[in-house]
Design a protein around this motif. Structure first.
Motif, short mmCIF file in Angstrom:
data_model
loop_
_atom_site.label_atom_id
_atom_site.label_comp_id
_atom_site.label_asym_id
_atom_site.label_seq_id
_atom_site.Cartn_x
_atom_site.Cartn_y
_atom_site.Cartn_z
N LEU A 76 -7.83 3.11 5.20
CA LEU A 76 -6.57 2.62 4.62
C LEU A 76 -6.03 1.38 5.34
O LEU A 76 -5.39 0.53 4.71
N LEU A 114 0.83 -1.20 0.00
CA LEU A 114 0.00 0.00 0.00
C LEU A 114 0.87 1.25 0.00
O LEU A 114 0.63 2.20 -0.76
N VAL A 115 1.88 1.25 0.85
CA VAL A 115 2.79 2.41 0.93
C VAL A 115 3.48 2.62 -0.43
O VAL A 115 3.54 3.74 -0.94
N LEU A 117 1.99 10.10 -3.64
CA LEU A 117 1.26 10.44 -2.42
C LEU A 117 2.03 9.94 -1.20
O LEU A 117 2.68 8.90 -1.25
N ASP A 118 1.96 10.69 -0.12
CA ASP A 118 2.64 10.31 1.12
C ASP A 118 1.59 9.80 2.10
O ASP A 118 0.78 10.54 2.62
N ILE A 119 1.64 8.50 2.35
CA ILE A 119 0.60 7.90 3.19
C ILE A 119 0.68 8.38 4.63
O ILE A 119 -0.29 8.26 5.39
N TRP A 169 -2.24 0.27 -9.23
CA TRP A 169 -2.97 1.53 -9.23
C TRP A 169 -2.28 2.63 -10.01
O TRP A 169 -2.73 3.80 -9.96
N ARG A 203 2.23 6.82 -6.90
CA ARG A 203 1.26 7.85 -7.33
C ARG A 203 1.63 9.23 -6.79
O ARG A 203 0.84 10.18 -6.91
N VAL A 219 -2.00 11.38 5.50
CA VAL A 219 -3.46 11.29 5.38
C VAL A 219 -4.12 11.52 6.73
O VAL A 219 -3.48 11.42 7.78
N ASP A 271 -9.19 8.97 6.93
CA ASP A 271 -8.68 8.18 5.81
C ASP A 271 -8.02 6.89 6.32
O ASP A 271 -8.17 5.83 5.70
N TYR A 327 1.09 4.05 -3.02
CA TYR A 327 0.91 5.49 -2.78
C TYR A 327 2.13 6.26 -3.28
O TYR A 327 2.00 7.29 -3.94
N ASP A 328 3.30 5.75 -2.94
CA ASP A 328 4.55 6.38 -3.39
C ASP A 328 4.56 6.56 -4.90
O ASP A 328 4.86 7.64 -5.40
#
Lengths: 500, 500
Positions: free
Chosen positions: A226, A204-205, A213-215, A248, A211, A218, A222, A208-209
């Protein structure tokens, strides 16, 4: 009106009345104060840790000593009474209920056994017992990779800490059989230091990376989705070493993920009848939920599947993760003012309407596979089959995206229905091409629908030797599992726990 | 505390303070009373009838003298600014936007002209001007029956009272051209005696009767939908005399109505290319609305399309019947707490998701018609075509049920999506059969998609002489309509109106 003192002088009983009323009021105020103090005490008592353990302590019962209420409710994920009462039972044999599934998954382990999932409590039990993991013993390896354990246990992050992520995924499923013994639990979602929600699964991390995004940034709300999205998502095993990846990179829709897989020409397996390079969807619950109205209104998974509850003056999150339909009063009815039976009926109506066309698509896919098989049999060439197989791949991917997702037809009925529609179109498109191709090989009529009205017939049709598979599994459960358990027990004795 | 009289003796200013406070309070009480009296007066004034007219008075402006607020708002159904701003304009030429429609309706009047509907204000204007009603003059009759007038005007119940129901439906559209002149209005839905809602169209009452229901026993809330359901429903013209019938005998779903039509082997027309016995769906708005969540929660049409409003102290129903999206504050936001742009986006998202597959189905239907045309061309026999044409009939019926319904993909998105899915399946099934049949006649490849990327090309493709149709219509509008208007004017002078 005369001053009260004058009145009392005239009627002495009035003074006594006021005196006793005051005493009674003060008495009840005292009771109230006591109750408040008691509840505060209970709160302090409830959250005073009794034991200290390490960050990756995998045993739920150890955490449970410090958090008895949450632990107690979590252990009730063992309860299958709701499923038994309303959904035809826990552990429903889906292949027996719908033997077409056997044909759709011909050549893939799902055709051996596929049952309705049970609560988190059963995660280890069920993966050990299912035919899909095979009977690894006497030098035989499991047909599944070690990656399959990833979602099953808080032993997973523990072992990952010890051996590294990539190393964990490597090898066959049995490699870690003795290591992974505690069912999904506390350490999977909580930080042992402060009980904050935490992400323990690298996939998951990493997604996100990729994309951007920094999980870690959040919101708490969220995170309440998550932690579930660590597992309740579409994923695949990348490369030789079966590295777990969430697909993703191009987006979350069925088309985005398909485009991602197609760009890699990734396949989960080759279909035994049609020789299609297939994709298997894995419960894209989080993806579908996010396309629905409840997500759009800001709800998290926990809002409905783990609503707040109250016990002994303590408000806490109900850790009996379950269908909100089993607890409508604390879930739906927080926002919706309708009666429980009506709300449940609304959910079932949505699901039934999606299911009607999903079932139809299933039948069309069986036909497409069988018709493609016929074409190969008649000597069709790869170049002739290419576009047809791509259609079958895309159509079944759409069907599976919906069929595999838990609660999808409630979470996002319009999106599910949209996807099924496109699946039906594509499945039928493949069959139009097949009709022309078959005609060109002199076969210009309907290919008979196979006789697969029971699971047994269907499994025989695709050439599975169920007797051997079952016998091997039985032996494995009897001989290997107890050894794994014993090793785990010995190891767990060495874990540091300090009584406080 | 001392008695107040003693206190005033000690501080004389206190007495004055009380005196003046009382005066101020009494003054404002007086103002309040005045406002109440004024509003009551206004209410009495507002609802004091100024004229008396007969039960079937068709002229809205006559009713408007007694009900100026409602009349004023109703006249604003002439306002097309919302459609112009958000929906690509009023009177959008749907055939130009989507030329495939021309092919779907080949052989039927809809292929000549089909535009986005406008407000009730334009009902008469638009039916007079549209190519579908033809150019009845110089001994020529309209291709449409008189029944086509049924939903257009309060002159309809008036004439029905005079000549009888069956007699009204008989004959061609032009028969009643001079009789029907006032656009949809007051007398269509209201009782002139007491302004109660009333049903004036026999087809609805008869449909209820056949289902064993008494329309006189429904609630006021139901009436707030049923007055709309006099017209916003699926209907057909039965028999030689074109008697208007709502096909609800077997139920309200797309399958129920199809079964009803099939049991009669009823057809609206024979398709010019595929020779399919076709069904044309007519805005089944009420049927689809009833399958959706807003109906299930007890809402009526009027709740969102005619919300309550306030003017000059009067609360009344807004008679500017329009899209609730043009008035979110008084419609959606009565129940939903989200911001306007978000609510509108939610509606559009639903519609877009349905539209994607509806568009796909449209393409598949064009292909099916063209492929069937090819089969006839190659000498296919009726017996070979029967099952294929039945599929095409059923698939286009499903497409049209959704395409023709106003707001269906919002009123009941899951049901609409379900219907489209089944339509795609059936359309493709017909094409699989066609592929086999064409192959048997030696044509084993894709039938080319026709060149119909503009309305002009499509109309030429199906053989329409648009130049002649347009020229005739222009002449008809210039020469016949003024005569009809003049006759109507003369007749209306004779209606009894009494000033009160």
């Amino acid at each position: 009106m005369k001053p009260i003192s004058d009145q009392i002088k005239e009627k002495p009983w009035l003074g006594w009345a006021i005196f006793f009323s005051t005493i009674i009021v003060v008495f009840f105020l005292g009771l109230l104060a006591l109750s408040i103090i008691e509840r505060r005490t209970e709160a302090v008592f409830a959250y005073t840790p009794k034991v200290e353990y390490t960050q990756w302590e995998p045993r739920n019962e150890v955490w449970g000593q410090n958090f008895p209420r949450q632990y107690n409710r979590y252990m009730q994920t063992a309860d299958t009474s709701f499923a038994s009462k309303y959904n035809g039972g826990a552990m429903r044999d889906m292949l027996a209920e719908d033997p077409r599934l056997v044909v759709l998954w011909a050549g893939y382990a799902f055709s051996k056994e596929y049952s309705q999932g049970r609560g988190h409590y059963y995660a280890i039990n069920d993966i050990q017992n299912i035919l899909r993991t095979g009977a690894p013993m006497e030098g035989q390896k499991s047909p599944q990779p070690s990656t399959c354990w990833t979602c099953k246990s808080p032993d997973v992050p523990r072992v990952m800490q010890e051996v590294g992520i990539a190393e964990f995924y490597k090898g066959s499923w049995d490699t870690r059989g003795a290591e992974i013994m505690n069912f999904i639990g506390c350490a999977d979602c909580h930080d042992a230091q402060n009980m904050n929600l935490r992400i323990t699964r690298p996939a998951l991390v990493e997604a996100y990376d990729r994309r951007g995004l920094d999980i870690n940034k959040v919101s708490h709300q969220d995170m309440r989705s998550l932690v579930c999205a660590q597992c309740h998502v579409e994923y695949y095993f990348q490369g030789e070493d079966k590295y777990l990846v969430f697909p993703w990179d191009k987006g979350f829709t069925v088309e985005d993920v398909e485009e991602y897989y197609d760009s890699y020409t990734f396949k989960d397996w080759t279909h035994a009848i049609s020789k299609t390079p297939m994709l298997k969807a894995q419960h894209p619950d989080f993806e579908i939920f996010n396309s629905g109205i409840h997500a759009q209104r800001g709800l998290s998974c926990a809002d409905c599947h783990m609503p707040y509850m109250n016990e002994g003056g303590q408000k806490f999150t109900d850790h009996k993760i379950q269908s909100p339909l089993n607890n409508v009063a604390n879930t739906c009815q927080v926002c919706h003012r309708e009666e429980t039976p009506k709300l449940i009926a609304n959910v079932y109506e949505r699901q039934d309407k999606i299911k009607q066309n999903r079932d139809k698509l299933e039948e069309l896919l069986v036909r497409a596979h069988v018709e493609a098989g016929k074409a190969w049999e008649l000597g069709a060439k790869e170049i002739e089959m290419q576009a047809i197989l791509q259609d079958i791949r895309h159509a079944q991917w759409r069907w599976d995206f919906i069929a595999a997702s838990h609660g999808g037809s409630f979470h996002s009925p319009i999106e599910c229905s949209r996807i099924i529609s496109t699946g039906i179109d594509i499945a039928q498109e493949s069959r139009i091409k097949l009709a022309r191709l078959l005609a060109s090989y002199g076969y210009n009529k309907e290919v008979p629908y196979p006789d697969i009205d029971t699971k047994e017939k269907a499994q025989k049709y695709i050439g599975l030797d169920m007797q051997k598979l079952n016998a091997d599994k039985e032996k494995f459960i009897k001989e290997v599992i107890p050894q794994w358990k014993k090793q785990a027990e010995e190891r767990e004795k060495t874990y540091a726990i300090k009584n406080l």
